[in-house]
Design an enzyme around this catalytic site. Structure first.
Site, PDB file in Angstrom:
ATOM      1  N   ARG A  55       0.838  -1.211   0.000  1.00 56.57           N
ATOM      2  CA  ARG A  55       0.000   0.000   0.000  1.00 56.57           C
ATOM      3  C   ARG A  55       0.865   1.250   0.000  1.00 56.57           C
ATOM      4  O   ARG A  55       0.560   2.248  -0.633  1.00 56.57           O
ATOM      5  CB  ARG A  55      -0.967  -0.001   1.189  1.00 56.57           C
ATOM      6  N   TYR A 108     -17.760  16.783 -14.989  1.00 53.44           N
ATOM      7  CA  TYR A 108     -18.176  15.374 -15.111  1.00 53.44           C
ATOM      8  C   TYR A 108     -19.146  15.036 -13.973  1.00 53.44           C
ATOM      9  O   TYR A 108     -18.899  15.376 -12.816  1.00 53.44           O
ATOM     10  CB  TYR A 108     -16.927  14.475 -15.053  1.00 53.44           C
ATOM     11  N   ASP A 181      -8.888  19.159 -14.261  1.00 52.31           N
ATOM     12  CA  ASP A 181      -9.091  17.780 -14.705  1.00 52.31           C
ATOM     13  C   ASP A 181      -8.664  17.742 -16.167  1.00 52.31           C
ATOM     14  O   ASP A 181      -9.344  18.276 -17.050  1.00 52.31           O
ATOM     15  CB  ASP A 181     -10.569  17.394 -14.534  1.00 52.31           C
ATOM     16  N   LYS A 206      -8.917   6.682 -19.263  1.00 54.40           N
ATOM     17  CA  LYS A 206      -9.245   7.220 -20.586  1.00 54.40           C
ATOM     18  C   LYS A 206      -7.998   7.237 -21.486  1.00 54.40           C
ATOM     19  O   LYS A 206      -7.457   6.190 -21.776  1.00 54.40           O
ATOM     20  CB  LYS A 206      -9.888   8.597 -20.396  1.00 54.40           C
TER      21      LYS A 206
END
Ligand SMILES: Cc1ncc(COP(=O)(O)O)c(C=O)c1O
Length: 392
Positions: A55, A108, A181, A206
């Site tokens: 982690r 978004y 973004d 994306k």
């Protein structure tokens, strides 16, 4: 993790080489994928290369983070299990209850849902505004204890272009940070940190991943203090990308430049074709001289990207008919992969903001233009348009 000082200058060279040194023991040109969740210690606390537990650190994730920082021109990048996980960790690192976020009124839908319905419950306020109206942004920022100004440019799916440098000044004058973004543009087409932004967000699902086979997110900054805060939440909350996801994302990122050139060329041709169709009410693509953000996009982007939105004179029914009639364009959520996708935002990606100020027009389709032969994309649209009733 920090970007390498010896990184060569060109974008594509950095994409291929940053964080990707060959493996010293065998000479393997592609660095191995590290699945191990834990690391042997040479005596208590005797860590090899700082690795202790998956982690907190993983070499495959670190390689991706180095590559991302090098491509966005940042000092530090952090990779997460999704774009929204990245946003959530970053917001929790940089805000406190009582703080406010001013965001684009065409953000978004998932971002707005996270900010309003999840973080709102924990005392983070928000005001959606039209980011192209800088006076309205300044007024919204001043009206509250604004910590973050949040913009997507180009925005999803309205394809609005916002002046990043001007917005950075508005945010900084009020003591706030500017978050961009950069998912739609990708670091190949636009580098918000160089234009004055403080934080870059990506859904790496994306264009960065680029092959529709991995979900992920990233945050990039160029400030050690912000980096320290975000790195702490990444570690303490643990919404990290897994090794396989980090590996796939790195592999996709190596070809980002060549893919974005092709996506952009195909989208430009598709937008120009749509523009001359009688069934079309509006084509939203910053590469068209008629787009209100065209000059600004030319200034702050290298090319105009692969996303095109289109609105139909025949309303919702025409949009639905075209969406359900293509065969090269696949009707699916998401964007930015090598294959062309068609999305009806009102019922798909942006269904969560239906009925709100952020609702998307019902006559709008969003096209993610892939890297197929553009003649085939246009032929596919042509046959889908032929299903429309005359006059619709
Ligand atoms: C512009 C933008 N930002 C953020 C996200 C969220 O990313 P993810 O789906 O990887 O959580 C998306 C997803 O569609 C997006 O389009």
């Amino acid at each position: 993790m920090s970007s390498s000082d010896s990184t060569p200058a060109g974008f594509n060279t950095r994409a291929v080489h940053a964080g990707q040194a060959f493996e010293p023991r065998t000479g393997a040109v592609v660095p191995p994928l590290h699945f191990s969740s834990t690391y042997a210690q040479d005596g208590i606390g005797g860590l090899r290369s700082g690795y202790e537990y998956g982690r907190g650190g993983n070499p495959t994730r670190d390689a991706l983070q180095e590559q991302l920082a090098a491509l966005e021109g940042g000092s530090h990048a952090y990779s997460f299990g999704s774009g929204l996980a990245a946003e959530d960790s970053m917001i929790r690192a940089l805000t406190r209850p009582g703080d406010h976020i001013v965001l684009g009124n065409d953000a978004y839908g998932g971002t707005y849902r996270l900010i309003s319905r999840v973080l709102g419950e924990w005392g983070i306020g928000n005001t959606p505004v039209d980011m192209s109206d800088l006076d309205a942004v300044a007024a919204a920022v001043a009206a509250n204890q604004t910590r973050l100004v949040w913009v997507e440019t180009p925005s999803n799916p309205m394809m609005k272009i916002t002046d990043i440098a001007a917005l950075a000044t508005v945010a900084h004058d009020a003591g706030a940070l500017l978050v961009v973004d950069n998912t739609f543009a990708s670091p190949y087409l636009q580098n918000p940190l160089a234009l004055g932004a403080d934080v870059v967000v990506h859904s790496t699902t994306k264009y960065i991943g680029g092959h529709s086979d991995v979900v992920g997110g990233a945050i990039v900054v160029n400030d050690p203090e912000l980096a320290e805060k975000i790195g702490f939440v990444q570690f303490a909350v643990g919404a990290v990308s897994g090794p396989m996801d980090a590996f796939l994302t790195t592999r996709g990122l190596k070809t980002l430049g060549v893919r974005m050139d092709r996506h952009s060329d195909n989208a430009q041709a598709v937008a120009e074709w749509l523009l001359q169709r009688p069934e079309v009410e509006a084509v939203l693509y910053p590469g068209l001289p008629s787009h209100p953000g065209h000059e600004l996009a030319k200034k702050q982007m290298k090319k105009f990207g692969g996303m095109v939105s289109v609105q139909f004179k025949g309303g919702e029914q025409a949009a639905r008919t075209v969406a359900e009639s293509t065969s090269v364009f696949t009707l699916a959520e998401s964007l930015g992969g090598i294959e062309s996708l068609m999305n009806y935002p009102s019922e798909m990606t942006h269904a969560s903001v239906k009925g709100t100020e952020l609702a998307v027009p019902e006559n709008l389709l969003r096209l993610s233009c892939g890297i197929e032969d553009v003649e085939d994309l246009i032929a596919d649209l042509e046959q889908a348009f032929s299903r429309l009733q005359p006059g619709s």
